[in-house]
Design an enzyme around this catalytic site. Sequence first.
Site, PDB file in Angstrom:
ATOM      1  N   TYR A  59      55.122 -20.344  24.304  1.00  0.00           N
ATOM      2  CA  TYR A  59      53.941 -19.533  24.011  1.00  0.00           C
ATOM      3  C   TYR A  59      54.345 -18.213  23.369  1.00  0.00           C
ATOM      4  O   TYR A  59      53.688 -17.744  22.451  1.00  0.00           O
ATOM      5  CB  TYR A  59      53.138 -19.271  25.290  1.00  0.00           C
ATOM      6  CG  TYR A  59      51.809 -18.604  24.991  1.00  0.00           C
ATOM      7  CD1 TYR A  59      50.689 -19.371  24.699  1.00  0.00           C
ATOM      8  CD2 TYR A  59      51.694 -17.213  24.955  1.00  0.00           C
ATOM      9  CE1 TYR A  59      49.485 -18.776  24.386  1.00  0.00           C
ATOM     10  CE2 TYR A  59      50.490 -16.600  24.647  1.00  0.00           C
ATOM     11  CZ  TYR A  59      49.386 -17.390  24.361  1.00  0.00           C
ATOM     12  OH  TYR A  59      48.196 -16.792  24.041  1.00  0.00           O
ATOM     13  N   PHE A  66      38.301 -13.233  -4.872  1.00  0.00           N
ATOM     14  CA  PHE A  66      38.563 -14.593  -4.420  1.00  0.00           C
ATOM     15  C   PHE A  66      37.562 -14.888  -3.302  1.00  0.00           C
ATOM     16  O   PHE A  66      37.220 -14.005  -2.521  1.00  0.00           O
ATOM     17  CB  PHE A  66      40.001 -14.800  -3.937  1.00  0.00           C
ATOM     18  CG  PHE A  66      40.225 -16.236  -3.560  1.00  0.00           C
ATOM     19  CD1 PHE A  66      40.346 -17.200  -4.543  1.00  0.00           C
ATOM     20  CD2 PHE A  66      40.233 -16.635  -2.234  1.00  0.00           C
ATOM     21  CE1 PHE A  66      40.475 -18.545  -4.211  1.00  0.00           C
ATOM     22  CE2 PHE A  66      40.366 -17.970  -1.902  1.00  0.00           C
ATOM     23  CZ  PHE A  66      40.497 -18.932  -2.883  1.00  0.00           C
ATOM     24  N   THR A  67      37.117 -16.137  -3.237  1.00  0.00           N
ATOM     25  CA  THR A  67      35.994 -16.511  -2.364  1.00  0.00           C
ATOM     26  C   THR A  67      36.126 -16.017  -0.917  1.00  0.00           C
ATOM     27  O   THR A  67      35.306 -15.218  -0.457  1.00  0.00           O
ATOM     28  CB  THR A  67      35.817 -18.039  -2.379  1.00  0.00           C
ATOM     29  OG1 THR A  67      37.075 -18.640  -2.065  1.00  0.00           O
ATOM     30  CG2 THR A  67      35.360 -18.518  -3.752  1.00  0.00           C
ATOM     31  N   ASP A 114      47.424  -9.701  -2.546  1.00  0.00           N
ATOM     32  CA  ASP A 114      47.163 -11.079  -2.135  1.00  0.00           C
ATOM     33  C   ASP A 114      48.343 -11.869  -2.689  1.00  0.00           C
ATOM     34  O   ASP A 114      48.384 -12.208  -3.870  1.00  0.00           O
ATOM     35  CB  ASP A 114      45.829 -11.590  -2.686  1.00  0.00           C
ATOM     36  CG  ASP A 114      45.538 -13.014  -2.205  1.00  0.00           C
ATOM     37  OD1 ASP A 114      46.502 -13.722  -1.841  1.00  0.00           O
ATOM     38  OD2 ASP A 114      44.366 -13.416  -2.197  1.00  0.00           O
ATOM     39  N   LYS A 146      49.860 -22.489  -0.305  1.00  0.00           N
ATOM     40  CA  LYS A 146      50.027 -22.586  -1.768  1.00  0.00           C
ATOM     41  C   LYS A 146      51.528 -22.516  -2.091  1.00  0.00           C
ATOM     42  O   LYS A 146      52.225 -23.468  -1.844  1.00  0.00           O
ATOM     43  CB  LYS A 146      49.259 -21.480  -2.481  1.00  0.00           C
ATOM     44  CG  LYS A 146      47.907 -21.132  -1.853  1.00  0.00           C
ATOM     45  CD  LYS A 146      46.817 -22.168  -2.078  1.00  0.00           C
ATOM     46  CE  LYS A 146      45.575 -21.928  -1.244  1.00  0.00           C
ATOM     47  NZ  LYS A 146      44.823 -20.719  -1.546  1.00  0.00           N
ATOM     48  N   ARG A 154      34.419 -23.974 -10.351  1.00  0.00           N
ATOM     49  CA  ARG A 154      34.735 -22.551 -10.216  1.00  0.00           C
ATOM     50  C   ARG A 154      33.833 -21.819 -11.197  1.00  0.00           C
ATOM     51  O   ARG A 154      34.213 -21.518 -12.317  1.00  0.00           O
ATOM     52  CB  ARG A 154      36.211 -22.274 -10.516  1.00  0.00           C
ATOM     53  CG  ARG A 154      37.182 -22.769  -9.456  1.00  0.00           C
ATOM     54  CD  ARG A 154      37.375 -21.868  -8.250  1.00  0.00           C
ATOM     55  NE  ARG A 154      36.501 -22.064  -7.119  1.00  0.00           N
ATOM     56  CZ  ARG A 154      36.853 -21.869  -5.859  1.00  0.00           C
ATOM     57  NH1 ARG A 154      38.086 -21.526  -5.545  1.00  0.00           N
ATOM     58  NH2 ARG A 154      35.994 -22.004  -4.889  1.00  0.00           N
TER      59      ARG A 154
HETATM   60  C1  LIG Z   1      43.722 -19.985  -0.905  1.00  0.00           C
HETATM   61  C2  LIG Z   1      43.649 -18.574  -1.179  1.00  0.00           C
HETATM   62  C3  LIG Z   1      43.261 -17.665  -0.175  1.00  0.00           C
HETATM   63  C4  LIG Z   1      42.789 -18.105   1.203  1.00  0.00           C
HETATM   64  O1  LIG Z   1      43.756 -18.760   1.920  1.00  0.00           O
HETATM   65  P1  LIG Z   1      43.428 -19.945   2.964  1.00  0.00           P
HETATM   66  O2  LIG Z   1      44.774 -20.361   3.440  1.00  0.00           O
HETATM   67  O3  LIG Z   1      42.700 -21.007   2.212  1.00  0.00           O
HETATM   68  O4  LIG Z   1      42.608 -19.381   4.057  1.00  0.00           O
HETATM   69  C5  LIG Z   1      43.251 -16.325  -0.502  1.00  0.00           C
HETATM   70  N1  LIG Z   1      43.577 -15.878  -1.719  1.00  0.00           N
HETATM   71  C6  LIG Z   1      43.944 -16.727  -2.711  1.00  0.00           C
HETATM   72  C7  LIG Z   1      44.302 -16.186  -4.046  1.00  0.00           C
HETATM   73  C8  LIG Z   1      43.989 -18.095  -2.468  1.00  0.00           C
HETATM   74  O5  LIG Z   1      44.327 -18.920  -3.468  1.00  0.00           O
END
Ligand SMILES: *Cc1c(COP(=O)(O)O)cnc(C)c1O
Length: 458
Positions: free
Chosen positions: A73, A125-126, A216, A259, A383
Amino acid sequence: MAKRSWAEPYKIKMVEPLRMTTQEERARAIREAGFNTFLLCSEDVYIDLLTDSGTSAMSDRQWAGMMLGDEAYAGSANYYHLEEAVAEVYGYKHLIPTHQGRGAEHILSRMCIKPGDVVLGNMYFTTTKAHQELAGARFVDVIGDAAHDAADLSPFKGNVDLKRVEAAIEKYGAARIAYLCLQCNVNMAGGQPVSVANVRAVSALCRKHDIKVFLDATRAVENAYFIKQREKGYADRSITSIVRELCSMTDGCTCSAKKDALVNIGGFLCVNDDALAEQARGLVVLFEGLHTYGGLAGRDMEAMAIGIRESVQEDHIRARIGQVEYLGRLVEEGGVPIVKPVGGHAVFVNASAMLPHIPREQFPAQALAAALYVESGVRAMERGAVSCGRDPDTGENIYPTLELIRLTVPRRVYTQAHMDVTAEAVIELYQRCGEVRGLRFTFEPKVLRFFQARFQQV
Ligand SMILES: *Cc1c(COP(=O)(O)O)cnc(C)c1O
């Protein structure tokens, strides 16, 4: 020396069979999915280019690492391995693991945003924007104009326009600006990179006004590859040293390890400031898990530590981006309008150019993604306006300049022949695109609507 093409720097040891469906089956599947490719069962998909998020193939080393999971843990050995790998490649002082990127975005937004604040960023970004808004901020886009022009061939279309940052400081005052969120390889602009020179200038300007800059870093490695290719003075630098340089100019980062970092789940938040790190460790316990696992199993952290080191290997990144560029070239040679230059993770097809007969209110990109699936079994993602959502103040649809579908290439998963088949399908659809019909909402979720929205044909 004669030119040598890129080739996959690995051979295949395990395979996962693909299932081909008939056009009638796919027409039924997309109707049942409300013309939203997110709502398809993946069993009904032939080549899945929905996303490169968490869809990478792990290496034999990473799988071996999964067997070394220390599922304690607290104080898992795998956490310390991850800490070492993150320090080596990204170089920040404190690491807070999270279950994926949005977990890190949630914590950062909660710590640094007060209601009424503004967050600056080089295109939204979303999930990032959703968390900023949830914490009470408004997002202000400070990306340069080139990002909105699908035909502009500038090498660094992700760059921030410094004049827009200055204008925002003038308009809102530096004290109201929570931070600047600097995205690498800007996803919604087509995977377009930022240059070191731009990051340096942005960072200097923000420091002058005491505004924090958070990276990011989700696609920092792919961004570093483009810097190595395109920015003067970087051709002989290692990918790691370029990533480190980008990070060194910022106060911390959020990162989705799904990613660049070649894992199926994982993410992290990094900060240099000790007090902020302490605050983040307090929040991660509430929302993710203890600060030495952040919602991940020990084995996931081990795979991530190994994946981070594999991601910066030159032959890996060259083949990864080489494959995306290969797909882009094929599609473009077929006359299909795409965003150029081709970005790091995907080929973005310009849906509004391809379907001029469908008005923006009928979501041409959403319709195109659905049509491509029915045509070929290839799954892409919208997109455009559906992803962009509504203005939180007026409730009106926002129509971004770019109305695109994204053919996203998972890392180390598909072969060049899969890219050939995909390109053939897109080109064939392009030749008959007058038949594609627009869509209207039958169900529209309030937050991140593109994931679960349903449509019917008009
Ligand atoms: C995918 C992504 C995120 C969010 O990450 P998750 O692992 O899907 O929560 C944030 N910023 C960028 C540029 C991304 O491509």
